[in-house]
Motif scaffolding. Structure first.
Motif, PDB file in Angstrom:
ATOM      1  N   VAL A  92      24.386 -27.644 -44.496  1.00 22.77           N
ATOM      2  CA  VAL A  92      25.212 -28.670 -43.869  1.00 22.77           C
ATOM      3  C   VAL A  92      24.784 -30.056 -44.356  1.00 22.77           C
ATOM      4  O   VAL A  92      25.626 -30.895 -44.696  1.00 22.77           O
ATOM      5  CB  VAL A  92      25.138 -28.576 -42.331  1.00 22.77           C
ATOM      6  N   MET A  93      23.497 -30.294 -44.400  1.00 23.90           N
ATOM      7  CA  MET A  93      22.987 -31.581 -44.883  1.00 23.90           C
ATOM      8  C   MET A  93      23.362 -31.816 -46.340  1.00 23.90           C
ATOM      9  O   MET A  93      23.763 -32.917 -46.725  1.00 23.90           O
ATOM     10  CB  MET A  93      21.466 -31.651 -44.733  1.00 23.90           C
ATOM     11  N   PHE A  94      23.233 -30.778 -47.175  1.00 24.01           N
ATOM     12  CA  PHE A  94      23.578 -30.901 -48.586  1.00 24.01           C
ATOM     13  C   PHE A  94      25.041 -31.296 -48.757  1.00 24.01           C
ATOM     14  O   PHE A  94      25.364 -32.241 -49.474  1.00 24.01           O
ATOM     15  CB  PHE A  94      23.288 -29.585 -49.317  1.00 24.01           C
ATOM     16  N   VAL A  95      25.927 -30.584 -48.094  1.00 24.59           N
ATOM     17  CA  VAL A  95      27.363 -30.867 -48.218  1.00 24.59           C
ATOM     18  C   VAL A  95      27.683 -32.253 -47.661  1.00 24.59           C
ATOM     19  O   VAL A  95      28.411 -33.032 -48.293  1.00 24.59           O
ATOM     20  CB  VAL A  95      28.191 -29.777 -47.510  1.00 24.59           C
ATOM     21  N   ALA A  96      27.127 -32.581 -46.513  1.00 24.40           N
ATOM     22  CA  ALA A  96      27.438 -33.863 -45.880  1.00 24.40           C
ATOM     23  C   ALA A  96      26.973 -35.039 -46.739  1.00 24.40           C
ATOM     24  O   ALA A  96      27.731 -36.000 -46.944  1.00 24.40           O
ATOM     25  CB  ALA A  96      26.796 -33.930 -44.495  1.00 24.40           C
ATOM     26  N   ILE A  97      25.776 -34.969 -47.271  1.00 27.45           N
ATOM     27  CA  ILE A  97      25.262 -36.089 -48.071  1.00 27.45           C
ATOM     28  C   ILE A  97      25.968 -36.166 -49.418  1.00 27.45           C
ATOM     29  O   ILE A  97      26.326 -37.256 -49.882  1.00 27.45           O
ATOM     30  CB  ILE A  97      23.730 -35.980 -48.226  1.00 27.45           C
TER      31      ILE A  97
END
Length: 170
Positions: free
Chosen positions: A68-73
């Motif tokens: 989730v963090m990878f996609v969001a950033i």
């Protein structure tokens, strides 16, 4: 030796003259008032809230939240780049790139990625204890992930309409 020799003098400057009154990149002040600009700003804001809310917790213990963090950033950074390109009208200066098609592909793929991300985020919320800091932050990030999905889908729809009209003109 005669010191009265003729010395050539220059009246003009040898430096090239630049026109400093105009900029090569113009700022489009009306971009943020149309639907495309408003959606782009909403994508940036909701995406930023997703990764800030998750980043404030111990997300690294769950690999799903790392996704989730990878996609969001990643999408947040790419969306900021697109905002700068549209605000400075750089897309008008580089006509070799099919900006309409690029925008359509980016927004549709971002909507799909954020939909998967939002579902993963919701599933992960169940692993937290209700009422605790992690639970509240993850639940809020899931809401903003769904909001980002809607914003990217709206941008994708606008890009599709623009792409379709450009295809009909050719």
């Amino acid at each position: 030796m005669d010191r009265t020799a003729v010395v050539p003098t220059r009246r003009g400057s040898s430096l090239p003259q630049f026109n400093t009154s105009t900029s090569t990149l113009a700022f489009d002040q009306h971009f943020t008032t149309n639907a495309k600009g408003i959606l782009l700003l909403a994508e940036i804001l909701s995406g930023m809230l997703v990764w800030i809310l998750i980043g404030g917790t111990d997300y690294f213990h769950l690999s799903a939240l790392c996704w989730v963090m990878f996609v969001a950033i990643l999408l947040w950074i790419l969306t900021i780049c697109l905002l700068v390109i549209y605000l400075t009208r750089a897309h008008n200066r580089i006509p070799q790139i099919p900006w309409t098609t690029l925008s359509l592909c980016f927004n549709c793929s971002a909507a799909a990625l954020y939909l998967v991300t939002a579902v993963v985020d919701v599933i992960t919320v169940n692993q937290a204890i209700r009422g605790r800091h992690n639970y509240n932050c993850w639940a809020a990030s899931a809401f903003f992930a769904f909001l980002a999905t809607l914003c990217y889908a709206g941008s994708g729809y606008l890009s599709y309409r623009l792409w379709k009209t450009k295809e009909e003109e050719q």
